[in-house]
Design a protein around this motif. Sequence first.
Motif, PDB file in Angstrom:
ATOM      1  N   LEU A 238       0.862  -1.173  -0.001  1.00  0.00           N
ATOM      2  CA  LEU A 238      -0.002   0.141   0.033  1.00  0.00           C
ATOM      3  C   LEU A 238       0.988   1.129   0.047  1.00  0.00           C
ATOM      4  N   LYS A 241       2.619   1.988  -3.374  1.00  0.00           N
ATOM      5  CA  LYS A 241       1.656   2.608  -4.430  1.00  0.00           C
ATOM      6  C   LYS A 241       1.333   4.105  -4.159  1.00  0.00           C
ATOM      7  N   ILE A 300      -7.466   6.921  -4.411  1.00  0.00           N
ATOM      8  CA  ILE A 300      -6.817   5.917  -3.774  1.00  0.00           C
ATOM      9  C   ILE A 300      -7.518   4.491  -3.792  1.00  0.00           C
ATOM     10  N   LEU A 304      -5.653   0.930  -5.226  1.00  0.00           N
ATOM     11  CA  LEU A 304      -5.738  -0.334  -4.643  1.00  0.00           C
ATOM     12  C   LEU A 304      -6.604  -1.384  -5.087  1.00  0.00           C
ATOM     13  N   ASP A 307      -4.504  -3.663  -7.696  1.00  0.00           N
ATOM     14  CA  ASP A 307      -3.391  -4.328  -7.086  1.00  0.00           C
ATOM     15  C   ASP A 307      -3.570  -5.235  -6.072  1.00  0.00           C
ATOM     16  N   PHE A 308      -5.203  -5.292  -5.669  1.00  0.00           N
ATOM     17  CA  PHE A 308      -5.594  -6.038  -4.630  1.00  0.00           C
ATOM     18  C   PHE A 308      -7.119  -6.761  -5.428  1.00  0.00           C
ATOM     19  N   ILE A 310     -10.935  -6.975  -4.378  1.00  0.00           N
ATOM     20  CA  ILE A 310     -11.641  -6.542  -3.552  1.00  0.00           C
ATOM     21  C   ILE A 310     -12.998  -7.381  -3.244  1.00  0.00           C
ATOM     22  N   LEU A 334     -10.082  -5.843   1.104  1.00  0.00           N
ATOM     23  CA  LEU A 334      -8.824  -6.418   0.208  1.00  0.00           C
ATOM     24  C   LEU A 334      -8.145  -7.930   0.839  1.00  0.00           C
ATOM     25  N   VAL A 344      -9.944  -2.004   4.898  1.00  0.00           N
ATOM     26  CA  VAL A 344      -9.147  -0.756   4.507  1.00  0.00           C
ATOM     27  C   VAL A 344     -10.146   0.534   4.618  1.00  0.00           C
TER      28      VAL A 344
END
Length: 522
Positions: A238, A241, A300, A304, A307-308, A310, A334, A344
Motif C-alpha cells: 500500500l 503505491k 486511492i 488499491l 493491485d488487490f 476487493i 482487500l 481498509v
Amino acid sequence: MGETSTGAFSPEEEAKINLVYDALMKSYMSSNHRRKVEKIAHAYRFARAAHKGGRRNDGSPYILHPLSVALICSRELGLGSTTIVCALLHDIVQHSDMTIDDIYANFGLQVASIVEGINKLSGGIFGHAVETQALKLRDMMMSMSTDVRVILVKMADRLHNLRNIRTQRESRRHRVARESLYVYAPLAERLGLFALKSEFENLAFRTENPTAFDMICRKLEQTETRRSKKMRDFIAPLKRKLDEEGFVYEIKGRVKSAYSIFRKMTKKNIPFEEIYDIYAIRIIFENDDDSKEEEMARKIGRILANDFTIHPDRTRDWLHTPKDNGYRALHLTLKGKDGVWTEVQIRSRKMDDIAELGYAAHWKYKDGVHTDTENLDKLVNEVKEILADPEPDAIDFLDTLRFNILAKQIYVFTAAGDLIGLPTGATVLDLAYAIDDDTGNHCIGGKINRRLFNPDHVLESGDLVEIITVRCAAPDEKWLAWCVTAHARNIIKTRLAESPAGAPHPESPDPRLQDNFNSKPE
C-alpha cells in the motif's frame, strides 16, 4: 462522587492541580478556537473558590474533577471556551453554596443555561423505578434538543468517572458501568463520538465482566507479534503505491476493542481464535482543498483495486452520502497475499477528525469548514419527535428511546437513489414516513430488492426499497404496531385523532398486489 472534607492541599496536590490546569490551557491554545484565555481562567478561579478546597470521596482535591472534565472537552473533543467554562462550573451548584443565578451573573445566560441542563442530569439513571428512569432519560433528551453541549459535557464527566471507577464503592461501580454501556455508549455512537464510544464500552466491560476482559486482553497481547507482522506485510505494498502517486498520508492499524471482540464471540458462539477480523487498516490522507477530498479518496480506492482483490459485498461508500452522525469514508475489504481479507478505511484528515469527534468537530474549526449541522439537526429533530408525546407511558417511552436514539442504525436506498438512516428494527412503513408524511399515509407496502413486502416488513442495511402507495390508503390503529420510529408513530396518532369516528381505514394492501406480498427473495 460528593465533596467530603475541606482544607489546604499538600504541595504535591497543588502541583498536580497546576499540571492539569496547564495541560488544559496548552490544549486550548493549540486549537483553532478564538483566544478567550481570561474567560477560562476566570471560570477556573470561580470553581476553585466555590469548591473551597473540598475533596472527593477518594480523597483527591475536588477541583481536579472539573479540571479533568474540561481537559477532556478540549483535548479529546476539540471543544471551545464556552464548553470548557461549563465543564469547569458543572458541579458548582451541587457541591457548593453557589446558585445558577451566581453563574448567570458572572458568565452570562448561555453558560448558565448549559450548566443548569447538566445539573438536571445529575444522579444515576438505573437503580430506580422504571418511571424514574424514563423521567431522567427524558430530561437527557430535552437537554440534547436544547443545546447538544449539555450532553457533551455530561459525557466528558461520565468518562472521567469511568476512568477512576475503581476508587468508587462497588454498588456505584456497577450502576455507572451499566449506564455507560447501555445509554452513554450508544448515544456517543449516534453523535459520532467513536473514540468515546469505544472507551465507554471497554471500561464498562472491564467493570462488569473482568474475567472475560482480562482473557481477551491477554490473548491480544499473546498474538500481538504475529498480528503486527501481518499488518506490516499487508501495509508495505500500500505504501509503495501511495508513495508513487505522491500522496501525503498516514497509515494506521486499528485493533478491535476487547468489548467488540467479546460481542462477536458471544453472538457467533465462537472462541477468540476464530475471530479473523481483529484489525483494520486506516489510510488518512492530507489535502488542502476540501472540495477535492472525495475525488482523492476515490483515487486511492482505484489504486488499491488495481493491485488487490476487493470483496464485492464488503464495500461501504460513505463519501457522497455521510452517515446520520456525519461519518464519511470509503471502506474496502482487500485480500492479502496470505488470503486473509482485511478492511481498509480511506479518509481525509478532516474526515478522520469527524470520525473520532463526531458532532464535536463542528466546534473544532473556526474557519467554518465543519459548521454545517444538517445531520445534527436531524438527530435533534428525532429527539423532539420523541418528546412530542406529552404523557407517554414509561415503558413506551423507554422503548421509543431505545429504538430511535440508542439503537444501531441501518442504511437503506430509496428508488430515487437517496440513502436514509433508520434505527435497527425499522419497517417499510417507517421508511415511507421518513421519505415524507404523505408517502407514509398512503403506503401499502414496498418493493425490496425487486420483491414485494407488506408495510410491517423489517428492513436490513443495504436494502433497495421502492415504496408503493395508493391514494385510498390511510392510517389505521394497527399501523402503530407496524413502525418503531417516533416520527411515524406521531404522524399516525395525529391522523387517527383527526379522522371522523367510524371512517374506514384500509387494513390490507391492494388486493391486486396481495398475492405478491410476503414473497421471499430468491
